[in-house]
Design a protein around this motif. Structure first.
Motif, short mmCIF file in Angstrom:
data_model
loop_
_atom_site.label_atom_id
_atom_site.label_comp_id
_atom_site.label_asym_id
_atom_site.label_seq_id
_atom_site.Cartn_x
_atom_site.Cartn_y
_atom_site.Cartn_z
N LYS A 120 50.01 23.71 -6.94
CA LYS A 120 50.78 24.62 -7.79
C LYS A 120 51.58 25.56 -6.89
CE LYS A 120 48.93 22.94 -11.53
NZ LYS A 120 48.01 23.66 -12.42
N GLU A 124 51.59 31.69 -12.02
CA GLU A 124 51.86 31.41 -13.44
C GLU A 124 51.52 29.97 -13.81
OE1 GLU A 124 53.91 33.07 -11.40
OE2 GLU A 124 53.46 35.03 -12.29
N GLU A 125 51.53 29.07 -12.82
CA GLU A 125 51.26 27.65 -13.10
C GLU A 125 49.78 27.34 -13.17
OE1 GLU A 125 53.31 24.95 -10.50
OE2 GLU A 125 55.07 26.24 -10.40
N LEU A 126 48.92 28.30 -12.79
CA LEU A 126 47.49 28.04 -12.81
C LEU A 126 47.02 27.69 -14.22
CD1 LEU A 126 46.02 30.84 -10.50
CD2 LEU A 126 46.07 28.39 -10.04
N ALA A 127 46.15 26.67 -14.28
CA ALA A 127 45.59 26.23 -15.56
C ALA A 127 44.07 26.28 -15.48
CB ALA A 127 46.05 24.81 -15.88
N PRO A 128 43.38 26.39 -16.62
CA PRO A 128 41.91 26.38 -16.60
C PRO A 128 41.38 25.16 -15.86
CG PRO A 128 42.71 26.99 -18.77
CD PRO A 128 43.92 26.57 -17.98
N ASP A 130 41.61 24.72 -12.58
CA ASP A 130 42.24 24.59 -11.26
C ASP A 130 41.34 25.20 -10.18
OD1 ASP A 130 44.49 23.24 -11.97
OD2 ASP A 130 45.80 25.01 -12.06
N ARG A 174 41.50 34.00 -14.77
CA ARG A 174 42.36 32.82 -14.97
C ARG A 174 41.57 31.53 -15.11
NH1 ARG A 174 47.75 33.95 -13.80
NH2 ARG A 174 48.06 31.92 -14.78
N LYS A 175 40.25 31.62 -15.24
CA LYS A 175 39.38 30.44 -15.48
C LYS A 175 39.53 29.37 -14.41
CE LYS A 175 38.44 32.62 -19.26
NZ LYS A 175 37.26 33.50 -19.30
#
Length: 273
Positions: A120, A124-128, A130, A174-175
């Motif tokens: 990433k 802002e691109e971080l997703a649960p 990651d 951010r999980k």
């Protein structure tokens, strides 16, 4: 009788020359300062400082070392006048471990931690789910976690500070998952994790620039910057000697600060008091 006097004169002259030579090679000098240093960036910064020291009437002699123990031992023994290769926590640790009597004569620079792209390219691109790779040694992990906490990725237990570990994380805002790795391995994981957190040295080794590549980095006024500032170390009692004060003043001067900013592109940053 005259012959005996001439012989004694020659003898005393020889002894005087011998003692003078011993003083120049083994004892402290008022015009020459010998500094033990790490190669990068410390010895490079000192080399840039040599002409400025010469303008003040001092000779700066630099010798590089590959480890972090010997530079302290040679300052303790008086073989060297100072060293430039460590931060304050390491100085405190080796003083206690080795029974040394060394002190901080002045903070010169710090090497900031940065958050760098992996799979990433932004927070802002971080997703649960990651993963973010951080160093697993005590000092570096704490700095990495503090940087992540300062930027809203997670929350740490109150008071964890510069001893923080993954066990001190109380919430993942951010999980994400924190992956602990040996410091030298973190950069190599960039293709396998969302982000990595690196210090200046390992970023340079990986061909990364804090100024060019880091998403975010430690701020000059951060707790970590103030704690891990790289210093000039001297034997206790010598920090106020004119030649030591001159070295610190030169290393803090604008020409050297400009050299650091230009050469290291953010991987090494002049320390702000």
């Amino acid at each position: 009788m005259k012959s005996m006097i001439r012989s004694l004169s020659v003898l005393f002259a020889g002894v005087s020359l011998f003692l003078a030579g011993c003083s120049r090679s083994g004892g402290p000098s008022e015009t020459t300062i010998r500094v033990a240093a790490s190669v990068t960036p410390h010895s490079e910064i000192l080399e840039a400082a040599k002409p400025l020291m010469a303008e003040r009437g001092y000779e700066l002699v630099v010798q590089t070392f590959d480890d972090y123990v010997q530079p302290n031992l040679v300052v303790e023994s008086g073989e060297f006048d100072a060293n430039y290769m460590e931060h304050i926590p390491f100085l405190n640790s080796i003083n206690q471990e080795k029974g040394l009597h060394l002190v901080n004569a002045g903070g010169i620079h710090y090497e900031p931690f940065g958050i760098y792209p992996g799979k990433k390219s932004s927070l802002e691109e971080l997703a649960p789910g990651d993963s973010i790779a951080v160093p697993n040694d005590t000092t570096n992990e704490a700095r990495a976690l503090l940087l992540l906490a300062d930027n809203g990725i997670l929350k740490l237990r109150e008071g964890a500070g510069l001893t923080a570990t993954r066990q001190d994380i109380v919430e993942y805002t951010r999980k994400v998952e924190i992956v602990e790795l040996e410091a030298a391995q973190v950069a190599r994981m960039r293709k396998d994790v969302a982000l990595v957190v690196l210090n200046g040295n390992y970023a340079l080794q990986a061909g990364l620039s804090v100024g060019r590549d880091a998403i975010l980095a430690e701020k000059p006024d951060s707790q970590a910057a103030k704690t891990y500032v790289n210093i000039i170390t001297v034997k206790e009692g010598r920090q106020d000697e004119p030649i030591v004060k001159a070295l610190v003043e030169v290393l803090k001067s604008e020409p050297i600060r400009a050299f650091i900013r230009e050469k290291y592109d953010g991987a090494v940053v002049p320390f702000e008091e």
